[in-house]
Design a protein around this motif. Structure first.
Motif, PDB file in Angstrom:
ATOM      1  N   HIS A  34       0.837  -1.200   0.000  1.00  0.00           N
ATOM      2  CA  HIS A  34       0.000   0.000   0.000  1.00  0.00           C
ATOM      3  C   HIS A  34       0.869   1.246   0.000  1.00  0.00           C
ATOM      4  O   HIS A  34       2.074   1.191   0.222  1.00  0.00           O
ATOM      5  N   GLY A  35       0.224   2.366  -0.243  1.00  0.00           N
ATOM      6  CA  GLY A  35       0.927   3.643  -0.239  1.00  0.00           C
ATOM      7  C   GLY A  35      -0.055   4.791  -0.167  1.00  0.00           C
ATOM      8  O   GLY A  35      -1.273   4.587  -0.130  1.00  0.00           O
ATOM      9  N   ASP A  36       0.480   6.006  -0.159  1.00  0.00           N
ATOM     10  CA  ASP A  36      -0.348   7.212  -0.085  1.00  0.00           C
ATOM     11  C   ASP A  36      -0.903   7.614  -1.448  1.00  0.00           C
ATOM     12  O   ASP A  36      -1.737   8.507  -1.548  1.00  0.00           O
ATOM     13  N   SER A  37      -0.423   6.949  -2.512  1.00  0.00           N
ATOM     14  CA  SER A  37      -0.913   7.174  -3.873  1.00  0.00           C
ATOM     15  C   SER A  37      -0.726   5.860  -4.632  1.00  0.00           C
ATOM     16  O   SER A  37      -0.072   4.935  -4.134  1.00  0.00           O
ATOM     17  N   PHE A  38      -1.305   5.778  -5.814  1.00  0.00           N
ATOM     18  CA  PHE A  38      -1.104   4.564  -6.604  1.00  0.00           C
ATOM     19  C   PHE A  38       0.372   4.377  -6.941  1.00  0.00           C
ATOM     20  O   PHE A  38       0.884   3.263  -6.940  1.00  0.00           O
ATOM     21  N   LYS A  39       1.066   5.474  -7.208  1.00  0.00           N
ATOM     22  CA  LYS A  39       2.498   5.385  -7.508  1.00  0.00           C
ATOM     23  C   LYS A  39       3.264   4.837  -6.307  1.00  0.00           C
ATOM     24  O   LYS A  39       4.115   3.953  -6.448  1.00  0.00           O
ATOM     25  N   ASP A  40       2.978   5.342  -5.120  1.00  0.00           N
ATOM     26  CA  ASP A  40       3.632   4.836  -3.899  1.00  0.00           C
ATOM     27  C   ASP A  40       3.320   3.361  -3.693  1.00  0.00           C
ATOM     28  O   ASP A  40       4.202   2.570  -3.344  1.00  0.00           O
ATOM     29  N   ALA A  41       2.057   2.990  -3.896  1.00  0.00           N
ATOM     30  CA  ALA A  41       1.658   1.591  -3.723  1.00  0.00           C
ATOM     31  C   ALA A  41       2.369   0.703  -4.728  1.00  0.00           C
ATOM     32  O   ALA A  41       2.819  -0.401  -4.399  1.00  0.00           O
ATOM     33  N   GLU A  42       2.499   1.176  -5.953  1.00  0.00           N
ATOM     34  CA  GLU A  42       3.182   0.408  -7.001  1.00  0.00           C
ATOM     35  C   GLU A  42       4.661   0.215  -6.663  1.00  0.00           C
ATOM     36  O   GLU A  42       5.209  -0.883  -6.818  1.00  0.00           O
ATOM     37  N   GLN A  43       5.310   1.279  -6.179  1.00  0.00           N
ATOM     38  CA  GLN A  43       6.716   1.171  -5.791  1.00  0.00           C
ATOM     39  C   GLN A  43       6.876   0.217  -4.599  1.00  0.00           C
ATOM     40  O   GLN A  43       7.805  -0.594  -4.561  1.00  0.00           O
ATOM     41  N   SER A  44       5.975   0.304  -3.658  1.00  0.00           N
ATOM     42  CA  SER A  44       6.010  -0.583  -2.498  1.00  0.00           C
ATOM     43  C   SER A  44       5.781  -2.031  -2.931  1.00  0.00           C
ATOM     44  O   SER A  44       6.435  -2.958  -2.439  1.00  0.00           O
ATOM     45  N   PHE A  45       4.867  -2.233  -3.880  1.00  0.00           N
ATOM     46  CA  PHE A  45       4.603  -3.584  -4.376  1.00  0.00           C
ATOM     47  C   PHE A  45       5.829  -4.148  -5.088  1.00  0.00           C
ATOM     48  O   PHE A  45       6.157  -5.327  -4.930  1.00  0.00           O
ATOM     49  N   ALA A  46       6.517  -3.320  -5.851  1.00  0.00           N
ATOM     50  CA  ALA A  46       7.726  -3.772  -6.547  1.00  0.00           C
ATOM     51  C   ALA A  46       8.772  -4.263  -5.545  1.00  0.00           C
ATOM     52  O   ALA A  46       9.407  -5.304  -5.752  1.00  0.00           O
ATOM     53  N   LYS A  47       8.940  -3.540  -4.450  1.00  0.00           N
ATOM     54  CA  LYS A  47       9.886  -3.961  -3.401  1.00  0.00           C
ATOM     55  C   LYS A  47       9.429  -5.253  -2.741  1.00  0.00           C
ATOM     56  O   LYS A  47      10.230  -6.159  -2.494  1.00  0.00           O
TER      57      LYS A  47
END
Length: 70
Positions: A34-47
């Motif tokens: 998850h993240g504060d935006s879709f971009k943050d969530a996507e980066q977190s998912f990649a990690k």
């Protein structure tokens, strides 16, 4: 000695918003981030996915994860 072979795969990822949280979820591996935006969530998912792949590779449990028969 380990040999690494890069591969490319397509993994379905659902993008969801629950309240203020943005979530990326892959039903294939039952992984979410998850993240504060879709971009943050996507980066977190990649990690998260990278750590998952490293762990499964280290434990040599891909057949189990992918539900493959011996």
């Amino acid at each position: 000695m380990l040999k690494y072979t890069p591969i490319k795969v397509n993994i379905p990822v659902l993008y969801l918003k629950e309240g203020e949280a943005f979530i990326c979820y892959s039903p294939v591996f039952d992984l979410a981030a998850h993240g504060d935006s879709f971009k943050d969530a996507e980066q977190s998912f990649a990690k998260t996915l990278k750590l998952f792949v490293e762990h499964v590779s280290k434990k040599k449990t891909w057949r189990k994860v992918l539900q493959l028969k011996d």
